[in-house]
Design a protein around this motif. Structure first.
Motif, short mmCIF file in Angstrom:
data_model
loop_
_atom_site.label_atom_id
_atom_site.label_comp_id
_atom_site.label_asym_id
_atom_site.label_seq_id
_atom_site.Cartn_x
_atom_site.Cartn_y
_atom_site.Cartn_z
N UNK A 46 -15.93 21.87 18.51
CA UNK A 46 -15.64 20.52 18.25
C UNK A 46 -16.88 19.65 18.37
N UNK A 47 -18.01 20.41 17.92
CA UNK A 47 -19.18 19.71 17.55
C UNK A 47 -19.63 19.89 16.29
N UNK A 48 -19.66 18.55 15.41
CA UNK A 48 -20.24 18.66 14.22
C UNK A 48 -21.41 19.18 13.90
N UNK A 49 -21.65 19.98 12.49
CA UNK A 49 -22.64 20.78 12.33
C UNK A 49 -23.15 20.48 10.90
N UNK A 50 -24.60 19.94 10.82
CA UNK A 50 -24.97 19.36 9.38
C UNK A 50 -24.96 20.58 8.62
N UNK A 51 -24.91 20.53 7.31
CA UNK A 51 -24.95 21.56 6.22
C UNK A 51 -26.39 22.28 6.42
N UNK A 52 -27.30 21.32 6.59
CA UNK A 52 -28.60 22.12 6.88
C UNK A 52 -28.68 23.12 8.07
#
Length: 237
Positions: free
Chosen positions: A139-145
């Motif tokens: 449920x937590x957004x993850x950045x591509x980096x």
């Protein structure tokens, strides 16, 4: 798809000389599809596919390439199976999802627009990262980096499966020493080289006819190649 005429190809070749391969591809396909304004958003594999179709219309179905054997430097000749490549994929679905390392990743196939941003944009970077639209873990957004190497590798593999013509490679075998290796085919480079050879030949013909008869370039290019050749043969007599 429409096939550009000789005069149009000369203009495209002239404009495209200082441009990188991706922009040359867009120039050619914009001429082939003048009614389309979304070519830059096509997946790279579909762009390669349409370049192959255009190349067949301009120069025929046979494509023989030469490569130097990495082991013995023998020149190896191979005929590329262009028709088989055309059967590889039509326009692939743009959006895809995978789950890796507990993370749900939504991504799209790389486009010409992505490639240009990755190489020419104000913030150049990894092409693969630009294809990732969203990632979420618990449920937590993850950045591509912040994605792990295994997840990025899984995205790359999924892209290769969905869009096989984005990267075209052929197995080669040297008849002299038996060495086996893989070589890449960059269809825009092949097509651009053929257009360049054709342009230089036509310009040479135009120069000879203009010098002999005082005709304008536009009038000479408006002639069929057969008619130009008759005049050139007459000059040789």
């Amino acid at each position: 798809m429409r096939t550009p005429g000789t005069a149009e190809l000369l203009d495209i070749w002239d404009v495209g000389q200082p441009l990188p391969p991706a922009r040359r591809a867009l120039l050619l396909l914009s001429a082939a599809y003048p009614e389309r304004d979304d070519i830059a958003s096509w997946p790279l594999g579909y762009i390669n596919r349409q370049l192959i179709v255009l190349r067949q219309r301009l120069f025929g179905h046979a494509l023989v390439c030469l490569a130097d054997c990495p082991a013995c430097e023998e020149v190896v000749e191979i005929e590329m199976p262009m028709d088989a490549l055309l059967n590889a994929n039509e326009m692939a679905d743009a959006t895809h999802r995978i789950r890796s390392e507990g993370c749900d990743v939504r991504f799209h196939l790389p486009t010409a627009h992505d490639l240009l941003l990755a190489t020419e944009g104000t913030t150049p970077g990894c092409l693969l990262a630009r294809t990732i639209d969203s990632a979420c873990r618990d449920g937590v957004d993850v950045a591509p980096a912040e994605l792990g190497e295994a997840t990025l590798a899984a995205v790359e593999q999924a892209i290769e499966r969905a869009d096989p013509l984005a990267h075209i490679a052929f197995a080669m075998t040297c008849p002299a020493c038996g060495h086996e290796w893989s070589t890449d085919l960059h269809i825009i480079d092949v097509l651009w080289a053929e257009i360049g050879a054709c342009a230089r030949r036509v310009l040479s013909e135009v120069g000879r006819l203009a010098q002999a008869f005082g005709w304008r370039e536009s009038d000479i290019l408006a002639m069929s190649s057969t008619r130009r050749n008759h005049y050139l043969e007459w000059l040789e007599t």
